[in-house]
Design an enzyme around this catalytic site. Structure first.
Site, PDB file in Angstrom:
ATOM      1  N   PRO A 171       2.588  25.945  -6.695  1.00  0.00           N
ATOM      2  CA  PRO A 171       2.530  25.032  -5.999  1.00  0.00           C
ATOM      3  C   PRO A 171       3.044  25.044  -4.709  1.00  0.00           C
ATOM      4  O   PRO A 171       4.047  26.038  -4.259  1.00  0.00           O
ATOM      5  CB  PRO A 171       3.673  23.853  -6.656  1.00  0.00           C
ATOM      6  CG  PRO A 171       3.994  24.781  -7.814  1.00  0.00           C
ATOM      7  CD  PRO A 171       3.646  26.280  -7.622  1.00  0.00           C
ATOM      8  N   GLU A 172       2.296  24.711  -3.367  1.00  0.00           N
ATOM      9  CA  GLU A 172       2.686  24.614  -2.113  1.00  0.00           C
ATOM     10  C   GLU A 172       3.220  23.370  -1.793  1.00  0.00           C
ATOM     11  O   GLU A 172       3.619  22.629  -2.818  1.00  0.00           O
ATOM     12  CB  GLU A 172       1.485  25.113  -1.159  1.00  0.00           C
ATOM     13  CG  GLU A 172       0.790  26.429  -1.640  1.00  0.00           C
ATOM     14  CD  GLU A 172      -0.445  26.649  -0.676  1.00  0.00           C
ATOM     15  OE1 GLU A 172      -0.406  26.466   0.421  1.00  0.00           O
ATOM     16  OE2 GLU A 172      -1.162  27.293  -1.081  1.00  0.00           O
TER      17      GLU A 172
ATOM     18  N   HIS B  37       5.736  28.187 -23.144  1.00  0.00           N
ATOM     19  CA  HIS B  37       6.499  28.394 -21.859  1.00  0.00           C
ATOM     20  C   HIS B  37       7.198  27.149 -21.415  1.00  0.00           C
ATOM     21  O   HIS B  37       7.467  27.185 -20.279  1.00  0.00           O
ATOM     22  CB  HIS B  37       5.492  28.874 -20.816  1.00  0.00           C
ATOM     23  CG  HIS B  37       4.513  30.040 -21.253  1.00  0.00           C
ATOM     24  ND1 HIS B  37       5.245  31.393 -21.422  1.00  0.00           N
ATOM     25  CD2 HIS B  37       3.306  30.246 -21.498  1.00  0.00           C
ATOM     26  CE1 HIS B  37       4.336  32.201 -21.903  1.00  0.00           C
ATOM     27  NE2 HIS B  37       3.280  31.626 -21.849  1.00  0.00           N
TER      28      HIS B  37
ATOM     29  N   ARG C 292       4.430  32.526 -15.937  1.00  0.00           N
ATOM     30  CA  ARG C 292       4.722  33.653 -15.128  1.00  0.00           C
ATOM     31  C   ARG C 292       6.325  33.921 -14.907  1.00  0.00           C
ATOM     32  O   ARG C 292       6.575  34.959 -14.585  1.00  0.00           O
ATOM     33  CB  ARG C 292       3.927  33.869 -13.865  1.00  0.00           C
ATOM     34  CG  ARG C 292       2.595  33.989 -14.422  1.00  0.00           C
ATOM     35  CD  ARG C 292       1.522  34.128 -12.740  1.00  0.00           C
ATOM     36  NE  ARG C 292       1.653  35.448 -12.337  1.00  0.00           N
ATOM     37  CZ  ARG C 292       1.179  35.606 -11.035  1.00  0.00           C
ATOM     38  NH1 ARG C 292       0.158  34.660 -10.699  1.00  0.00           N
ATOM     39  NH2 ARG C 292       1.350  36.530 -10.649  1.00  0.00           N
TER      40      ARG C 292
ATOM     41  N   ARG D 259       4.966  39.655  17.993  1.00  0.00           N
ATOM     42  CA  ARG D 259       4.569  40.162  16.869  1.00  0.00           C
ATOM     43  C   ARG D 259       3.348  40.670  16.826  1.00  0.00           C
ATOM     44  O   ARG D 259       2.423  40.029  17.238  1.00  0.00           O
ATOM     45  CB  ARG D 259       4.849  38.916  15.901  1.00  0.00           C
ATOM     46  CG  ARG D 259       6.166  38.333  16.013  1.00  0.00           C
ATOM     47  CD  ARG D 259       7.319  39.169  15.426  1.00  0.00           C
ATOM     48  NE  ARG D 259       7.106  39.667  13.921  1.00  0.00           N
ATOM     49  CZ  ARG D 259       7.451  38.798  12.935  1.00  0.00           C
ATOM     50  NH1 ARG D 259       8.261  37.893  13.043  1.00  0.00           N
ATOM     51  NH2 ARG D 259       7.324  39.343  11.787  1.00  0.00           N
TER      52      ARG D 259
END
Length: 270
Positions: free
Chosen positions: A2-3, A91, A110, A151
């Site tokens: 999820p973002e 899970h 995960r 950068r």
DNA sequence: CTCCGATCCTGATGGC
DNA sequence: TGCCATCAGGATCGGA
């Protein structure tokens, strides 16, 4: 997984169901995710009510009278609401059982996710160094231009760096760079002020639209109510390698940056 | 300070 | 059907 838009979608689904509701019990099935779970603090939640639910970057914050639980869903984490009779599966690591009959369940195959505890969450080591929220005025072209100066890393790496701006992951960075017409491998320091303005606007527009669509479901993202997102239907370049660009005749290319796949159009992005 | 790669873990997918 | 390699939405850490 999820973002920011996915966490925001989950938050908006949970808030009306859980704020003000008492936590009857907490079921801990696994003591470790990315870090050890705050077992004592979770126990102390029993009998307390949820005061508020908030988001900071990709972190979801649950406030009780005792303090705050901090969730991070990592790559594969889910927070879903279900009835308390739903049996736990492989899970399902953590359940919060509420007085209104609902169960808030954390699932994470995960186990890159995290559950943390803090009395002052914004001062927690993992949150204190976060960059600004991308959908606030603090994140503007001038700010990003300053962060890019000097950068040499690809600009996409900076856009995905939570210490620069909090919550932009691989999908939305890829999409925003396409919308702004900027190649993901461009050394950040070569961007002009105008390009930074454009990229910030594109990032914000992408995130806002994704939230409106309920997030992106590539495989298994679901909101708190189990419904998928629909932003995947709006994706312009992510996952479209080898296909024709939606804006020109070129084929979408794929490269790897910082271990993450990045798609771009060689015709539209400079 | 900056940058890069390794790392934590499971599951889905595709080639042979 | 099985085996193996590769890839996946994240972020920290160590070393060059």
């Amino acid at each position: 997984m999820p973002e920011l838009p996915e966490v925001e979608t989950i938050l908006q689904g949970l808030r009306p169901q859980l704020v003000g509701v008492k936590i009857i019990s907490v079921v801990i099935r696994r003591l470790n995710l990315r870090w050890p779970l705050p077992v004592e603090a979770l126990r102390q939640l029993e009998g307390r009510s949820v005061c508020a639910l908030m988001r900071r970057g990709k972190y979801l914050l649950l406030q009780s009278e005792m303090g705050w639980i901090i969730f991070h869903l990592g790559m594969s984490g889910r927070l879903t609401l279900r009835s308390q009779t739903t049996p736990a599966q492989k899970h399902d690591h953590l359940d919060f059982l509420f007085a209104n009959g609902l169960c808030l369940r954390l699932t994470d195959p995960r186990r890159f996710g995290a559950v943390l505890w803090s009395c002052t969450p914004l001062e927690h080591p993992l949150l204190v160094s976060l960059g600004p929220e991308p959908l606030t005025p603090q994140f503007d072209g001038g700010f990003f231009f300053q962060r890019c100066r000097g950068r040499r890393v690809p600009v996409k790496n900076l856009l995905m760096d939570s210490h620069v701006v909090a919550g932009v992951g691989n999908i939305y960075a890829t999409e925003a760079l396409f919308k702004a017409g900027i190649l993901p491998i461009r050394p950040a320091g070569t961007l002009t002020q105008m390009e930074c303005d454009s990229l910030v606007s594109a990032t914000q527009a992408t995130l806002v639209e994704a939230i409106q669509q309920g997030g992106t479901t590539l495989r298994d993202f679901r909101n708190g109510d189990g419904a998928p997102g629909y932003f995947q239907q709006k994706l312009l370049v992510y996952g479209r390698e080898g296909q024709t660009c939606r804006h020109c005749p070129e084929l979408i290319q794929q490269i790897r940056l910082g271990g993450r796949s990045s798609c771009y159009c060689p015709g539209c992005q400079i």
